[in-house]
Motif scaffolding. Structure first.
Motif, PDB file in Angstrom:
ATOM      1  N   MET A   1       0.857  -1.177   0.000  1.00 26.48           N
ATOM      2  CA  MET A   1       0.000   0.000   0.000  1.00 26.48           C
ATOM      3  C   MET A   1       0.898   1.233   0.000  1.00 26.48           C
ATOM      4  O   MET A   1       1.876   1.300   0.737  1.00 26.48           O
ATOM      5  CB  MET A   1      -0.892  -0.044   1.251  1.00 26.48           C
ATOM      6  CG  MET A   1      -1.602   1.224   1.564  1.00 26.48           C
ATOM      7  SD  MET A   1      -2.534   1.318   3.123  1.00 26.48           S
ATOM      8  CE  MET A   1      -2.913  -0.326   3.555  1.00 26.48           C
ATOM      9  N   SER A   2       0.520   2.207  -0.793  1.00 22.11           N
ATOM     10  CA  SER A   2       1.312   3.438  -0.873  1.00 22.11           C
ATOM     11  C   SER A   2       1.008   4.352   0.313  1.00 22.11           C
ATOM     12  O   SER A   2      -0.009   4.202   1.002  1.00 22.11           O
ATOM     13  CB  SER A   2       1.018   4.170  -2.176  1.00 22.11           C
ATOM     14  OG  SER A   2      -0.269   4.766  -2.134  1.00 22.11           O
ATOM     15  N   ASN A   3       1.876   5.299   0.515  1.00 21.69           N
ATOM     16  CA  ASN A   3       1.703   6.297   1.564  1.00 21.69           C
ATOM     17  C   ASN A   3       0.411   7.096   1.338  1.00 21.69           C
ATOM     18  O   ASN A   3      -0.344   7.354   2.280  1.00 21.69           O
ATOM     19  CB  ASN A   3       2.928   7.211   1.587  1.00 21.69           C
ATOM     20  CG  ASN A   3       3.050   7.996   2.868  1.00 21.69           C
ATOM     21  OD1 ASN A   3       2.893   7.437   3.940  1.00 21.69           O
ATOM     22  ND2 ASN A   3       3.333   9.265   2.748  1.00 21.69           N
ATOM     23  N   THR A   4       0.152   7.466   0.089  1.00 19.90           N
ATOM     24  CA  THR A   4      -1.053   8.233  -0.239  1.00 19.90           C
ATOM     25  C   THR A   4      -2.308   7.424   0.071  1.00 19.90           C
ATOM     26  O   THR A   4      -3.262   7.941   0.652  1.00 19.90           O
ATOM     27  CB  THR A   4      -1.038   8.651  -1.726  1.00 19.90           C
ATOM     28  OG1 THR A   4       0.129   9.431  -1.963  1.00 19.90           O
ATOM     29  CG2 THR A   4      -2.275   9.442  -2.096  1.00 19.90           C
ATOM     30  N   THR A   5      -2.304   6.156  -0.293  1.00 16.12           N
ATOM     31  CA  THR A   5      -3.449   5.282  -0.004  1.00 16.12           C
ATOM     32  C   THR A   5      -3.661   5.170   1.499  1.00 16.12           C
ATOM     33  O   THR A   5      -4.802   5.220   1.981  1.00 16.12           O
ATOM     34  CB  THR A   5      -3.231   3.892  -0.625  1.00 16.12           C
ATOM     35  OG1 THR A   5      -3.048   4.037  -2.033  1.00 16.12           O
ATOM     36  CG2 THR A   5      -4.402   2.967  -0.357  1.00 16.12           C
ATOM     37  N   ALA A   6      -2.587   5.030   2.247  1.00 13.28           N
ATOM     38  CA  ALA A   6      -2.693   4.937   3.711  1.00 13.28           C
ATOM     39  C   ALA A   6      -3.318   6.199   4.292  1.00 13.28           C
ATOM     40  O   ALA A   6      -4.159   6.127   5.203  1.00 13.28           O
ATOM     41  CB  ALA A   6      -1.311   4.697   4.323  1.00 13.28           C
ATOM     42  N   TRP A   7      -2.944   7.367   3.758  1.00  7.84           N
ATOM     43  CA  TRP A   7      -3.522   8.623   4.234  1.00  7.84           C
ATOM     44  C   TRP A   7      -5.011   8.715   3.889  1.00  7.84           C
ATOM     45  O   TRP A   7      -5.814   9.171   4.714  1.00  7.84           O
ATOM     46  CB  TRP A   7      -2.763   9.823   3.676  1.00  7.84           C
ATOM     47  CG  TRP A   7      -1.597  10.173   4.542  1.00  7.84           C
ATOM     48  CD1 TRP A   7      -0.296   9.837   4.331  1.00  7.84           C
ATOM     49  CD2 TRP A   7      -1.637  10.883   5.778  1.00  7.84           C
ATOM     50  NE1 TRP A   7       0.485  10.313   5.367  1.00  7.84           N
ATOM     51  CE2 TRP A   7      -0.314  10.956   6.265  1.00  7.84           C
ATOM     52  CE3 TRP A   7      -2.648  11.466   6.523  1.00  7.84           C
ATOM     53  CZ2 TRP A   7       0.014  11.584   7.462  1.00  7.84           C
ATOM     54  CZ3 TRP A   7      -2.316  12.101   7.718  1.00  7.84           C
ATOM     55  CH2 TRP A   7      -1.007  12.148   8.174  1.00  7.84           C
ATOM     56  N   ILE A   8      -5.388   8.278   2.698  1.00 11.94           N
ATOM     57  CA  ILE A   8      -6.807   8.296   2.316  1.00 11.94           C
ATOM     58  C   ILE A   8      -7.601   7.371   3.236  1.00 11.94           C
ATOM     59  O   ILE A   8      -8.670   7.748   3.734  1.00 11.94           O
ATOM     60  CB  ILE A   8      -6.971   7.900   0.832  1.00 11.94           C
ATOM     61  CG1 ILE A   8      -6.391   8.993  -0.069  1.00 11.94           C
ATOM     62  CG2 ILE A   8      -8.446   7.630   0.500  1.00 11.94           C
ATOM     63  CD1 ILE A   8      -6.235   8.585  -1.530  1.00 11.94           C
ATOM     64  N   ILE A   9      -7.081   6.189   3.491  1.00  9.30           N
ATOM     65  CA  ILE A   9      -7.741   5.243   4.393  1.00  9.30           C
ATOM     66  C   ILE A   9      -7.862   5.839   5.789  1.00  9.30           C
ATOM     67  O   ILE A   9      -8.900   5.711   6.451  1.00  9.30           O
ATOM     68  CB  ILE A   9      -6.980   3.899   4.404  1.00  9.30           C
ATOM     69  CG1 ILE A   9      -7.182   3.183   3.070  1.00  9.30           C
ATOM     70  CG2 ILE A   9      -7.411   3.023   5.567  1.00  9.30           C
ATOM     71  CD1 ILE A   9      -6.294   1.969   2.868  1.00  9.30           C
TER      72      ILE A   9
END
Length: 109
Positions: A1-9
């Motif tokens: 999982m990317s950093n951006t995806t983690a932030w969205i989650i």
């Protein structure tokens, strides 16, 4: 999982936090079945998403941002839906929470 995806989650998890807090208010101490089920389900999803974000993001940032979004959202819902008073001091402190969340986001490496 990317950093951006983690932030969205993480942001979605934080939004679900104040949604389940609102459901908790409507459940009236878990005495109303529908709001109680809604609260438990949204709570579970929120915790699950928080745990997913923690696979990538540090715990200090993840948990703080999650609770910050939940706190700010709860105050907004309380003011708009439940007609709780909103003072200048509350607005100042909410701005400080938002500033802290943004600061953590921008200093996260």
């Amino acid at each position: 999982m990317s950093n951006t995806t983690a932030w969205i989650i993480l942001v979605v998890a934080g939004i679900l936090e104040f949604i389940w807090a609102t459901g908790l208010k409507y459940s009236e101490g878990f005495t109303k079945l529908g709001p109680s089920i809604f609260t438990i389900v949204t709570m579970g999803i929120s915790f699950y998403l928080l745990s997913l974000s923690m696979k990538v993001l540090p715990i200090g940032i993840s948990y703080t941002v999650w609770t910050g979004i939940g706190a700010v959202g709860a105050v907004i819902i309380g003011t708009v839906v439940f007609k709780e008073p909103l003072s200048l001091m509350k607005i100042i402190f909410l701005a400080m929470i938002i500033g802290g969340i943004l600061g953590l986001k921008f200093t996260e490496s």
